[in-house]
Design a protein around this motif. Sequence first.
Motif, PDB file in Angstrom:
ATOM      1  N   ALA A   1      42.856  43.898  42.423  1.00 51.33           N
ATOM      2  CA  ALA A   1      43.370  45.212  42.014  1.00 51.33           C
ATOM      3  C   ALA A   1      44.782  45.389  42.543  1.00 51.33           C
ATOM      4  O   ALA A   1      45.258  44.610  43.367  1.00 51.33           O
ATOM      5  N   GLN A   2      45.465  46.398  42.048  1.00 49.99           N
ATOM      6  CA  GLN A   2      46.693  46.865  42.677  1.00 49.99           C
ATOM      7  C   GLN A   2      46.325  48.111  43.485  1.00 49.99           C
ATOM      8  O   GLN A   2      45.328  48.775  43.193  1.00 49.99           O
ATOM      9  N   ALA A   3      47.142  48.428  44.467  1.00 46.06           N
ATOM     10  CA  ALA A   3      46.775  49.496  45.402  1.00 46.06           C
ATOM     11  C   ALA A   3      46.433  50.806  44.688  1.00 46.06           C
ATOM     12  O   ALA A   3      45.427  51.455  45.016  1.00 46.06           O
TER      13      ALA A   3
ATOM     14  N   ASN B   1      33.454  49.781  39.056  1.00 51.61           N
ATOM     15  CA  ASN B   1      33.429  48.375  38.678  1.00 51.61           C
ATOM     16  C   ASN B   1      34.760  47.928  38.100  1.00 51.61           C
ATOM     17  O   ASN B   1      35.242  46.829  38.390  1.00 51.61           O
ATOM     18  N   SER B   2      35.393  48.779  37.294  1.00 53.05           N
ATOM     19  CA  SER B   2      36.609  48.383  36.578  1.00 53.05           C
ATOM     20  C   SER B   2      37.755  47.995  37.500  1.00 53.05           C
ATOM     21  O   SER B   2      38.686  47.317  37.073  1.00 53.05           O
ATOM     22  N   CYS B   3      37.683  48.415  38.764  1.00 54.30           N
ATOM     23  CA  CYS B   3      38.787  48.142  39.693  1.00 54.30           C
ATOM     24  C   CYS B   3      38.352  47.305  40.901  1.00 54.30           C
ATOM     25  O   CYS B   3      39.071  47.248  41.902  1.00 54.30           O
ATOM     26  N   MET B   4      37.201  46.693  40.812  1.00 49.03           N
ATOM     27  CA  MET B   4      36.712  45.875  41.927  1.00 49.03           C
ATOM     28  C   MET B   4      37.179  44.435  41.777  1.00 49.03           C
ATOM     29  O   MET B   4      37.060  43.852  40.701  1.00 49.03           O
ATOM     30  N   PHE B   5      37.717  43.879  42.850  1.00 50.95           N
ATOM     31  CA  PHE B   5      38.194  42.497  42.780  1.00 50.95           C
ATOM     32  C   PHE B   5      37.028  41.535  42.552  1.00 50.95           C
ATOM     33  O   PHE B   5      35.870  41.833  42.876  1.00 50.95           O
TER      34      PHE B   5
ATOM     35  N   ASN C   1      39.896  46.995  34.472  1.00 47.30           N
ATOM     36  CA  ASN C   1      41.126  47.702  34.136  1.00 47.30           C
ATOM     37  C   ASN C   1      42.223  46.676  33.814  1.00 47.30           C
ATOM     38  O   ASN C   1      42.365  45.673  34.517  1.00 47.30           O
ATOM     39  N   LYS C   2      43.004  46.939  32.775  1.00 44.88           N
ATOM     40  CA  LYS C   2      44.005  45.962  32.343  1.00 44.88           C
ATOM     41  C   LYS C   2      45.168  45.816  33.315  1.00 44.88           C
ATOM     42  O   LYS C   2      46.001  44.919  33.156  1.00 44.88           O
TER      43      LYS C   2
ATOM     44  N   PRO D   1      39.743  38.242  30.193  1.00 46.31           N
ATOM     45  CA  PRO D   1      39.003  38.572  31.430  1.00 46.31           C
ATOM     46  C   PRO D   1      38.749  40.065  31.597  1.00 46.31           C
ATOM     47  O   PRO D   1      37.778  40.464  32.228  1.00 46.31           O
ATOM     48  N   PHE D   2      39.648  40.880  31.008  1.00 49.07           N
ATOM     49  CA  PHE D   2      39.483  42.325  31.187  1.00 49.07           C
ATOM     50  C   PHE D   2      38.280  42.835  30.381  1.00 49.07           C
ATOM     51  O   PHE D   2      37.525  43.683  30.841  1.00 49.07           O
TER      52      PHE D   2
END
Length: 406
Positions: A65-67, A77-81, A50-51, A43-44
Motif C-alpha cells: 500500500a501507500q501510506a 482488504n483492498s488496501c492490505m499488502f 485498490n489501483k 493484480p488489482f
Amino acid sequence: MKRRDFAKKATLSTFATLIGAEVVFGSNLLDGYTPLALQDPDPFKLFNKNKEMVVLNDKPWNIEAQAHLLDDKVTPNSCMFIRNNGLVPEDIDAKKWTLTIDGESVVKQKTYTLAELQSKFKQYTYQLTLECGGNGRSEFNPPAKGNQWTVGAVHCANWTGVRLRDVLEDAGIKSNAVYIGFHAVDVHLSRDPEKEPISRGCPMPKALQDETILAFKMNGEAIPLAHGYPLRLIAGGWPASVSGKWINRISIRNKVHDGTKMTGDAYRVPCEPVAPGEKVKEEDMCIIESMPVKSLITYPKSGAIIKDGKSLNIRGHAWAGELEVAKMEYSIDFGSTWNVCPIEKPSNRLAWQHFSATVNFPKKGYYEVWARATDTQGIAQPMLLPGWNPKGYLNNACHRIAVKVS
C-alpha cells in the motif's frame, strides 16, 4: 467420480473464483488450459485491490500500500499488502480442509477438519497488526536483496478464529516443547512438491498467547485466497511471516523450528550492531521476534498544499510489536523540537493505535511533518535509518510527509 474429472471440476472452481464469474462452457476446456483472463492477470482485479497499490513482484505476488491508503482504522482488504513466498495454491476445497497437529512434542497427533475447528473451540475476534519484517527495506544502503518495500507492508484487520493454544492443548503438549512450526499448501516457485516456500514458527510462549489464533475470517468474511484462505495462523506484533497462510499442519517442536526461512539470514538480524555492508556469521544472527515501535502518517498524502494562515489536521497509526505506544509526537522543524499529540488506546492488545493533531505553520514555505512514537519501555523511533543488517529488516525510522504553505 474419476480423479481426472474431480481435478477438472476443482480447477474450474478455482478459475471462477479468480475471474469472479462462472466459466461458461468450462467443461470444454482442454486439460492444462489456462483462460486468457488469467494468462496476463490484472493484480488489482485478481486480488480485489485498490489501483493505487504498488506491485513489487509478480513471481511471487508481492504488493504494498501507500501510506494514504492505510487511513482506515480497520484496514480493508483492498488496501492490505500481499507478501507471498511461493505460488498461491489452487483447487482449495474448504469442506475437505484439515489441520494436523504433530511434532516431537505433541502428546497425540490429531487432525481436525475446518468445521471441527469452528464448532469444537470457542471463537475470538481480534484486531491485529501484521507488518512484514522487511517493511522499509528500500532505504537501506548498501541495498539489501529482496522486495523493496517502502512503508506499506503493514495492515491491521479484524481476524476471527480459534486460539492456537486451545487446539494445541487438545492434542496435548509435552513438557519439552520449545517451538511451533507451521506447514502450508502454497507451491514452491520451482513447483517441486518436495520444497516448501516458507515454514516458520514461534516459541511456545508466543504460540500460547490469547491473541495467537487460527483464523478463518478476515474483517467478518472468509479470508480472501491471497491472504490465506481457508485457514491462517495469526501472530500479531511479530514479523508477518510468522502468520503463515494456507495452514494445514502445525508441529510442536522440541527445538527451535528449522523449516524454510528459519535459518541463515532469513528473518534474522545481527545480534550486535555492525557497520553497513559488513559480513555477519550465521551464528551471530538472531531471529526477529517482536517488531519495533513505529508510526505512519496516513492523512494527508505527502505533498499537501495549504494556504498561509490555515492549520493542517494530520492523523495516522502507531504500533509497538508486543508493547503499546505510550507517546506520540510530531515535528515540523526536522526533529529539532517535538509536539505531543493525542493517541488512542488500542482496540485490543497488538492492535495499532490512532493519533491525530492540528499543525500550525509559522510562515509560507516548505515543511516536513515528522511523526515519532515511543513505546511503554521508553524506546522511541529513530529519526534516521536504524542499524543496517544484511536483509534490510526492522526499519522503523520516523515517517515524514512534505507540506507546502503558500
